[in-house]
Design a protein around this motif. Structure first.
Motif, PDB file in Angstrom:
ATOM      1  N   SER A  28       0.849  -1.193   0.000  1.00  0.00           N
ATOM      2  CA  SER A  28       0.000   0.000   0.000  1.00  0.00           C
ATOM      3  C   SER A  28       0.887   1.245   0.000  1.00  0.00           C
ATOM      4  O   SER A  28       1.658   1.454   0.946  1.00  0.00           O
ATOM      5  N   ASP A  70       0.291   4.214   0.647  1.00  0.00           N
ATOM      6  CA  ASP A  70      -0.056   5.206   1.657  1.00  0.00           C
ATOM      7  C   ASP A  70       0.442   4.845   3.061  1.00  0.00           C
ATOM      8  O   ASP A  70       0.334   5.663   3.973  1.00  0.00           O
ATOM      9  N   ARG A  71       0.957   3.630   3.227  1.00  0.00           N
ATOM     10  CA  ARG A  71       1.406   3.197   4.547  1.00  0.00           C
ATOM     11  C   ARG A  71       2.839   2.707   4.483  1.00  0.00           C
ATOM     12  O   ARG A  71       3.183   1.908   3.623  1.00  0.00           O
ATOM     13  N   ARG A  72       3.663   3.153   5.394  1.00  0.00           N
ATOM     14  CA  ARG A  72       5.051   2.707   5.428  1.00  0.00           C
ATOM     15  C   ARG A  72       5.237   1.618   6.482  1.00  0.00           C
ATOM     16  O   ARG A  72       4.622   1.672   7.552  1.00  0.00           O
ATOM     17  N   ARG A 104      11.409   5.868   3.925  1.00  0.00           N
ATOM     18  CA  ARG A 104      10.735   5.461   2.692  1.00  0.00           C
ATOM     19  C   ARG A 104      11.321   4.164   2.137  1.00  0.00           C
ATOM     20  O   ARG A 104      10.589   3.304   1.635  1.00  0.00           O
ATOM     21  N   LYS A 157       0.118   7.329   7.984  1.00  0.00           N
ATOM     22  CA  LYS A 157       1.174   6.544   7.352  1.00  0.00           C
ATOM     23  C   LYS A 157       2.005   5.755   8.353  1.00  0.00           C
ATOM     24  O   LYS A 157       2.533   4.695   8.033  1.00  0.00           O
TER      25      LYS A 157
END
Length: 360
Positions: free
Chosen positions: A111, A113-115, A170, A253
């Motif tokens: 996803s 949007d999620r780390r 990231r 996130k």
């Protein structure tokens, strides 16, 4: 060597300064009221009878392990050996914080949007180990907390973060590819008497009587556009969630608990008058002969405002110490994220302050 979590505002490089400053006073008992990573309390464990408190659950676990453990390393070895060979299992932590290699991109279940903070294999092992520790019913609270402390230290070494948990990197850091491995603790006990608490400081203070009370509160910033200084419950939410094991509802996130969103304790607000009132409240509630505060020349309050706070609480005998200091890595990273912008005194060379007021 002491092993603990990375912590914003850590006194790791200031312990000698604190020890030299406190040596001027006759102290047998010491109350570390905002213990955080327990670094200061641990440093004085052989010198004073130390009382440790912090409102966050993970801090109590670390304090129990570092301050109260009486068992030798060989007692924990069989448990560590068993935990290290457990097969990973899909659970709450892996579902919410685990990710795959994904060409080096750290995301939760692909996803964008999620780390993710842990590689999936390690995340699965965290679920298995946390559940197993919960089932060691033959252990005392302190003994179980020693194992949880070992888990925290192991997780720290494979996490995709620079220390705080307000956001994750990231791309996967090199250490994330290592296998999560618990290390048998070598925790030395001593002949001093220590106590640990996880309480609201305003409720606990009137009940504690020591020679010295030490406050290391949030320092704040002169940036008037920033309404809060550092929400510690938000910055280190994963350690709390790991200890409580309560599977909270998450947002954002970083997958932070919704309970960390919105509300801020007054002492963490970036408002001069509110913070001054909180500090005066702390002084008036405590039962110690000596009242000490760590602070910074780049913090929200000025040196003169601290003198005024003490005097408004009836303390005129105030000693002042200062030491040149360097900003720690987590604070530097927070500034790069735009959480802090230098204003006024924050452009000066950084100095650590220590105020000690004598009540009688």
């Amino acid at each position: 060597m002491m092993d603990t979590i990375n912590y914003m505002g850590s006194k790791k490089k200031l312990l000698a300064f604190l020890e030299k400053s406190f040596s001027s006073y006759e102290i047998d008992s010491f109350f570390d009221a905002f213990s955080g990573s327990t670094r200061v309390a641990y440093h004085f464990r052989d010198k004073y009878n130390v009382i440790v408190n912090d409102k966050l659950s993970f801090s109590k676990v670390i304090a129990d392990a570092l301050m109260l453990n009486k068992k030798p390393a060989k007692f924990y070895q069989p448990y560590i050996d068993e935990l290290n060979v457990l097969k990973g299992e899909v659970g709450w932590f892996s579902k919410n914080y685990g990710g795959y290699e994904n060409d080096g991109l750290a995301v939760v279940n692909d996803s964008p949007d999620r780390r993710a903070i842990w590689m999936m294999d390690n995340a699965n092992r965290i679920d298995a180990i946390r559940n197993k520790i919960e089932n060691y019913t033959e252990l005392s609270i302190v003994e179980r907390n020693v194992l949880l402390y070992c888990l925290i230290m192991a997780i720290k070494r494979v996490s995709n973060t620079l220390g705080h948990q307000n956001g994750y990197l990231r791309n996967w850091a090199k250490n994330c590819y290592k296998k999560l491995q618990l290390v048998t603790p070598n925790l030395e006990s001593n002949n001093k008497t220590h106590e640990t608490y996880c309480e609201d400081i305003y409720h606990l203070l009137p009940l504690i009587k020591t020679d010295m009370v030490y406050f290391d509160p949030p320092y704040g910033t002169m940036n008037k556009n920033l309404k809060v200084a550092t929400r510690y419950a938000s910055f280190y939410h994963l350690w709390n969630t790991l200890i409580l094991n309560h599977q909270p509802e998450l947002f954002g996130k970083a997958g932070k608990p919704t309970s960390t969103k919105g509300w801020t304790p007054n002492i963490e607000k970036n408002d001069t008058e509110i913070v001054k009132d909180e500090f005066k409240r702390l002084i008036r509630l405590c039962n110690s002969r000596y009242v000490s505060f760590s602070y910074s020349n780049q913090g929200l309050l000025t040196k003169q405002e601290f003198y005024d706070i003490f005097k408004e609480c009836g303390i005129d005998d105030i000693d002042f110490y200062e030491e040149s200091h360097q900003v720690n890595n987590q604070t530097n990273h927070a500034k790069k994220e735009g959480l802090f912008i230098k204003y006024g005194r924050e452009r000066e060379a950084l100095k650590e302050y220590l105020f000690v007021g004598k009540r009688w």
